[in-house]
Design a protein around this motif. Structure first.
Motif, PDB file in Angstrom:
ATOM      1  N   GLU A  27       0.856  -1.557   0.120  1.00 51.38           N
ATOM      2  CA  GLU A  27       0.257   0.051  -0.011  1.00 51.38           C
ATOM      3  C   GLU A  27       0.765   1.157  -0.099  1.00 51.38           C
ATOM      4  O   GLU A  27       0.483   2.501  -0.351  1.00 51.38           O
ATOM      5  CB  GLU A  27      -0.929   0.117   1.260  1.00 51.38           C
ATOM      6  CG  GLU A  27      -1.843  -1.116   1.176  1.00 51.38           C
ATOM      7  CD  GLU A  27      -2.662  -1.166   2.372  1.00 51.38           C
ATOM      8  OE1 GLU A  27      -2.500  -0.407   3.487  1.00 51.38           O
ATOM      9  OE2 GLU A  27      -3.584  -2.275   2.433  1.00 51.38           O
ATOM     10  N   SER A 394      -3.857   3.496  -0.101  1.00 53.03           N
ATOM     11  CA  SER A 394      -4.105   2.649  -1.014  1.00 53.03           C
ATOM     12  C   SER A 394      -4.791   1.386  -0.676  1.00 53.03           C
ATOM     13  O   SER A 394      -4.479   0.859   0.532  1.00 53.03           O
ATOM     14  CB  SER A 394      -2.686   2.395  -1.647  1.00 53.03           C
ATOM     15  OG  SER A 394      -1.902   3.443  -2.075  1.00 53.03           O
ATOM     16  N   SER A 395      -5.336   0.861  -1.429  1.00 48.87           N
ATOM     17  CA  SER A 395      -5.778  -0.453  -1.355  1.00 48.87           C
ATOM     18  C   SER A 395      -5.798  -1.425  -2.630  1.00 48.87           C
ATOM     19  O   SER A 395      -4.995  -1.052  -3.369  1.00 48.87           O
ATOM     20  CB  SER A 395      -7.482  -0.546  -1.041  1.00 48.87           C
ATOM     21  OG  SER A 395      -7.972   0.159  -2.188  1.00 48.87           O
ATOM     22  N   ARG A 399      -5.850   4.258  -5.329  1.00 47.96           N
ATOM     23  CA  ARG A 399      -5.057   4.699  -4.540  1.00 47.96           C
ATOM     24  C   ARG A 399      -5.565   6.282  -4.566  1.00 47.96           C
ATOM     25  O   ARG A 399      -5.890   6.875  -5.696  1.00 47.96           O
ATOM     26  CB  ARG A 399      -3.641   4.975  -5.300  1.00 47.96           C
ATOM     27  CG  ARG A 399      -2.569   5.612  -4.609  1.00 47.96           C
ATOM     28  CD  ARG A 399      -1.310   5.242  -5.262  1.00 47.96           C
ATOM     29  NE  ARG A 399      -0.216   6.226  -4.693  1.00 47.96           N
ATOM     30  CZ  ARG A 399       0.347   7.290  -5.045  1.00 47.96           C
ATOM     31  NH1 ARG A 399      -0.357   8.045  -5.962  1.00 47.96           N
ATOM     32  NH2 ARG A 399       1.223   8.003  -4.339  1.00 47.96           N
TER      33      ARG A 399
END
Length: 453
Positions: A27, A394-395, A399
């Motif tokens: 992330e 972020s995932s 983002r």
């Protein structure tokens, strides 16, 4: 980077571990990880998603198009996912809201996809585009009025995130009171957190109430048009398509607006080209869609049988993630990233093929009109913190900027009877979200519910 070997069904070349696409390291710098994967594996890389479940991340631009455009090889139906079939994806898994099959067009292929997609696109096409832009202008003015007199604001919490949901809530015919919790739940679902399943259930229940109300008191809105469509969709099908449209519009458009505004505030050449007429705002949006697409990856596609992609063996039931962000910077098609590509729509930001985003033009209209309104009313906007002080979260799929603090010359508001938001049609009596679940709507509720200050 932490590594875990792949199961035998999807074995990468010897000595090539699969990198996790989740967790603090991934992330912190997703684009850096994508380039590391490209250097190690080429156009298709073995990765691990939440729960160390195996998948393939498609990094090449041409390979992304190949996967997106050939549903006969790479289905959108998650019921083909081998890990799902083998019981490795429990109901409370963080990815369940994004992978549990529902009667919605992006989870089916063939004739069923054409039926559902037709109802969706034909209902979306009934919107008067000028009317949509008028809604955007009204809501943008309201949001700007909220910060105009202070001379300071956060363009993420105060503008980019509330604007799309305000507009979409209006377009689907939902009461404005639905907005706060829907935004909170939408963001939670996209992040794939431990509460993502509960947030998904809340969104679904809220939309069921909306559909029930529109059956009794129809309006001139997307929900009513889906109910009236000759395809005769079931209530469940309508609810799932409302969920798809609202969640996708919220995340993608909010990120597009925030990313474009950040570029305007930090890149003097970009801003000069825009203000000097050398680049139109629609062209600028396309440049941002190339360089910082709202979704970094899309989950997912599933192999219908054993096949190959870029020389990599893919087994039946394997999951693939479309790498929109890495595909857009593929050196095979963009050897020099400094060369402008504004106005060029061959990017992957909205995917491609039969499942290409059906509402992308509404998203562009929200971003274009909203940003134009903001820059017209606050022409001396400038970043209120050093550029290196900006932070992102972020995932797996996206983002986004945490905040975009700005300052400008304080000025009066412009809200008049003509700019206030229209009152939505009254819904039939239906169980509203419980009062204890709905935050009180005070002047800065958008900032509070999104954890912004």
């Amino acid at each position: 980077m932490s590594t875990t070997p792949y199961p035998a069904a999807s074995t990468p070349p010897p000595g090539c571990p699969a990198h996790r696409l989740y967790g603090p390291e991934a992330e912190a710098d997703p684009m850096g990880l994508y380039e590391k994967l490209r250097a190690e594996h080429g156009a298709v890389a073995p990765v691990l998603v939440q729960g160390d479940l195996p998948a393939w991340l498609v990094l090449g631009h041409r390979e992304n198009l190949d996967v997106a455009r050939t549903p006969s090889r790479f289905s959108r139906d998650p019921r083909r996912w081998r890990d799902m079939q083998e019981g490795n994806v429990p109901a409370n898994h963080p990815l369940t809201p994004m992978t549990a099959w529902q009667p919605v067009c992006h989870f089916v292929d063939g004739a069923e996809h054409e039926r559902l997609r037709g109802a969706l696109t034909e209902s979306l096409e009934r919107f008067d585009r000028r009317g949509v832009r008028r809604y955007v202008k009204r809501f943008a003015d309201q949001l700007i009025d909220g910060i105009a007199e202070s001379g300071r604001g956060d363009l993420v919490a105060d503008f980019a995130e509330p604007l799309p949901m305000l507009v979409m809530t209006q377009l689907v015919g939902a009461p404005d009171s639905y907005g706060p919790r829907l935004v909170e739940a939408a963001r939670d679902m996209i992040r794939g957190t431990e509460t993502a399943v509960a947030s998904n259930e809340y969104v679904t229940a809220t939309l069921r109430e909306l559909v029930a109300g529109k059956r009794v008191v129809p309006g001139r809105d997307f929900t009513t048009w889906m109910l009236e469509h000759p395809t005769a969709l079931t209530d469940e099908e309508i609810v799932e398509h409302l969920r798809l449209v609202m969640i996708a519009a919220f995340e993608s458009t909010a990120n597009l607006v925030a990313n474009t505004l950040r570029l305007v505030l930090t890149d003097q050449r970009f801003r000069a080209n825009l203000s000097g007429g050398h680049m139109t705002l629609p062209d600028a949006l396309e440049q941002v869609l190339w360089d910082e697409p709202p979704f970094t990856t899309i989950l997912g596609r599933w192999a219908t049988g054993d096949t190959e992609l870029a020389g990599v063996h893919i087994s039946a039931g394997d999951m693939l993630l479309l790498g929109l962000a890495p595909g857009n910077v593929d050196p095979q098609i963009r050897p020099d990233l400094s060369v402008p590509v504004h106005g060029n729509r061959s990017h992957l930001a909205f995917s491609s093929g039969p499942h290409e985003c059906p509402g992308q033009d509404i998203g562009r209209a929200i971003a274009d009109t909203g940003i134009d309104t903001l820059l017209t009313r606050l022409p001396d906007l400038e970043l209120a913190v050093p550029e290196d002080g900006l932070r992102w979260t972020s995932s797996l799929m996206s983002r986004h900027l945490v905040a975009l603090p700005v300052r400008f010359t304080p000025r009066g508001t412009s809200v008049t009877a003509a700019t206030r938001a229209p009152v939505p049609p009254a819904a039939a009596p239906a169980a509203a979200p419980r009062s204890e679940e709905r935050p009180a709507v005070r002047p800065s509720w958008w900032a509070r519910l999104l954890g912004r200050r």
